[in-house]
Design a protein around this motif. Structure first.
Motif, PDB file in Angstrom:
ATOM      1  N   LYS A  79       0.873  -1.180   0.000  1.00  0.00           N
ATOM      2  CA  LYS A  79       0.000   0.000   0.000  1.00  0.00           C
ATOM      3  C   LYS A  79       0.908   1.227   0.000  1.00  0.00           C
ATOM      4  O   LYS A  79       0.942   2.016   0.938  1.00  0.00           O
ATOM      5  N   ARG A 100      -0.149 -10.806   4.602  1.00  0.00           N
ATOM      6  CA  ARG A 100      -1.004 -10.130   3.615  1.00  0.00           C
ATOM      7  C   ARG A 100      -0.243  -8.956   3.008  1.00  0.00           C
ATOM      8  O   ARG A 100       0.390  -8.178   3.718  1.00  0.00           O
ATOM      9  N   PHE A 156      -0.193  -6.050  -0.719  1.00  0.00           N
ATOM     10  CA  PHE A 156      -0.936  -5.391  -1.791  1.00  0.00           C
ATOM     11  C   PHE A 156      -0.014  -5.187  -2.994  1.00  0.00           C
ATOM     12  O   PHE A 156       1.171  -5.524  -2.948  1.00  0.00           O
ATOM     13  N   SER A 157      -0.563  -4.581  -4.048  1.00  0.00           N
ATOM     14  CA  SER A 157       0.173  -4.532  -5.325  1.00  0.00           C
ATOM     15  C   SER A 157       0.512  -3.124  -5.796  1.00  0.00           C
ATOM     16  O   SER A 157       0.671  -2.907  -6.994  1.00  0.00           O
ATOM     17  N   GLU A 169      -3.864  -9.352  -1.561  1.00  0.00           N
ATOM     18  CA  GLU A 169      -5.267  -8.950  -1.447  1.00  0.00           C
ATOM     19  C   GLU A 169      -5.655  -8.033  -2.602  1.00  0.00           C
ATOM     20  O   GLU A 169      -4.948  -7.065  -2.905  1.00  0.00           O
ATOM     21  N   ASN A 170      -6.775  -8.355  -3.252  1.00  0.00           N
ATOM     22  CA  ASN A 170      -7.339  -7.412  -4.217  1.00  0.00           C
ATOM     23  C   ASN A 170      -7.846  -6.192  -3.456  1.00  0.00           C
ATOM     24  O   ASN A 170      -8.432  -6.311  -2.379  1.00  0.00           O
ATOM     25  N   GLU A 171      -7.586  -5.025  -3.991  1.00  0.00           N
ATOM     26  CA  GLU A 171      -7.890  -3.788  -3.254  1.00  0.00           C
ATOM     27  C   GLU A 171      -8.101  -2.659  -4.243  1.00  0.00           C
ATOM     28  O   GLU A 171      -7.375  -2.534  -5.242  1.00  0.00           O
ATOM     29  N   VAL A 207      -5.166   0.029  -6.136  1.00  0.00           N
ATOM     30  CA  VAL A 207      -3.839  -0.527  -6.416  1.00  0.00           C
ATOM     31  C   VAL A 207      -3.867  -1.220  -7.787  1.00  0.00           C
ATOM     32  O   VAL A 207      -4.905  -1.319  -8.426  1.00  0.00           O
ATOM     33  N   ASP A 238      -6.546  -4.544  -8.673  1.00  0.00           N
ATOM     34  CA  ASP A 238      -7.860  -4.157  -8.168  1.00  0.00           C
ATOM     35  C   ASP A 238      -8.961  -5.036  -8.765  1.00  0.00           C
ATOM     36  O   ASP A 238      -9.734  -5.664  -8.040  1.00  0.00           O
ATOM     37  N   CYS A 292      -5.676  -8.979 -11.149  1.00  0.00           N
ATOM     38  CA  CYS A 292      -5.230  -9.936 -10.129  1.00  0.00           C
ATOM     39  C   CYS A 292      -4.755 -11.229 -10.803  1.00  0.00           C
ATOM     40  O   CYS A 292      -3.708 -11.782 -10.442  1.00  0.00           O
ATOM     41  N   ASN A 352     -14.030  -5.935  -1.695  1.00  0.00           N
ATOM     42  CA  ASN A 352     -13.128  -5.082  -2.466  1.00  0.00           C
ATOM     43  C   ASN A 352     -13.401  -5.180  -3.965  1.00  0.00           C
ATOM     44  O   ASN A 352     -13.329  -4.176  -4.685  1.00  0.00           O
ATOM     45  N   SER A 370      -5.387   1.998   6.063  1.00  0.00           N
ATOM     46  CA  SER A 370      -4.649   0.765   6.344  1.00  0.00           C
ATOM     47  C   SER A 370      -5.288  -0.077   7.436  1.00  0.00           C
ATOM     48  O   SER A 370      -4.644  -0.958   8.008  1.00  0.00           O
TER      49      SER A 370
END
Length: 281
Positions: free
Chosen positions: A70, A100, A102-103, A139-141, A144, A147, A152, A172, A253
């Motif tokens: 993130k 965990r 994020f991207s 995690e898909n979010e 980012v 998403d 993904c 998400n 976060s």
């Protein structure tokens, strides 16, 4: 399947997090923050205290809810690499391999450039995870690179490592406008699943000129959570279902549901599990 939950969704004090979860008969916890300190910043004393409290309550740490990824995609990857090493050591001290991540937030680059950049950066982190026998869970979010389901999938296919697996978070995807996510993407994405987040949301609706999405308990929104559970059951998944309800507040976060909100979220998930014939262990 095993139910876990983000403890800091219920309280700041870690002992209180454990008390609330054990009162709900939950014996696994996702550790994102304790005493208002993010898991990336725990001291040795705080780690030892978490160990002691978990042992006393008979609770196992399921996953570290890290903030890795993130962050802007153009930041020096060494920053996140060092943070991963720190959180990895904390994870191992607390008895889990799961972290965990994020991207990354893309800059103004073309989408395809951002995707390739994210693949390269996540590849560096995956190499570190392999060296330290950790499992990264992407995690898909919203916001980012990873998403939407198609992005993904591109990330998972490019890296395809046992140390890099996918967290399916229904809410998400909904908040990114991905309707019919399980109908359309189960076949492609499920081989990469390593973990499941349980929260739900209603598809965005216009409110005063803005697109807003309401987060709900599992089964109350458009995340096809019941169908996801059925597909997981038929696939033979016996892993973790981690509650991250965000019923009162969703922050950058973290999120917060309170003790009552968590109790509602637990009851909703257990109802869906009973209806699907899924045993809790």
């Amino acid at each position: 399947m095993i139910i876990s939950a983000f403890g800091d969704e219920t309280a700041s004090d870690f002992a209180e997090q454990l008390r609330i979860l054990t009162d709900l008969h939950i014996r696994h916890i996702d550790v994102r923050a304790a005493w208002d300190v993010n898991c990336s910043l725990f001291t040795d004393q705080q780690i030892a205290r978490i160990q002691s409290l978990c042992q006393a309550q008979g609770v196992r740490v399921a996953c570290m809810g890290s903030p890795i990824g993130k962050s802007p995609i153009d930041d020096d990857i060494r920053i996140e690499s060092e943070r991963l090493k720190t959180i990895g050591a904390t994870a191992q001290a607390l008895g889990t391999r799961n972290i965990r991540i994020f991207s990354f937030y893309p800059s103004g680059t073309h989408a395809s450039d951002a995707l390739q950049q994210a693949i390269e950066r996540l590849g560096v982190l995956t190499e570190i995870a392999a060296q330290h026998d950790l499992q990264l869970l992407l995690e898909n979010e919203k916001g980012v690179v990873g998403d939407l389901p198609e992005r993904c999938l591109a990330l998972m296919q490019a890296l395809d490592s046992p140390h890099f697996r996918f967290i399916w978070d229904p809410a998400n995807f909904v908040q990114c406008g991905a309707a019919r996510q399980v109908d359309q993407w189960w076949d492609a994405l499920h081989p990469y699943i390593g973990y499941i987040h349980i929260k739900d949301a209603k598809l965005p609706q216009s409110a005063h000129g803005e697109e807003r999405s309401q987060v709900t308990v599992a089964g109350g929104g458009d995340g096809q959570v019941a169908l996801l559970l059925a597909r997981l059951r038929d696939w033979g998944y016996e892993g973790l279902l981690s509650l991250e309800p965000h019923l009162l507040e969703a922050r950058h976060s973290s999120g917060f549901s309170g003790a009552k909100g968590m109790a509602m979220a637990v009851a909703a998930l257990r109802k869906l599990m009973r209806e699907a014939g899924i045993a809790e262990r």
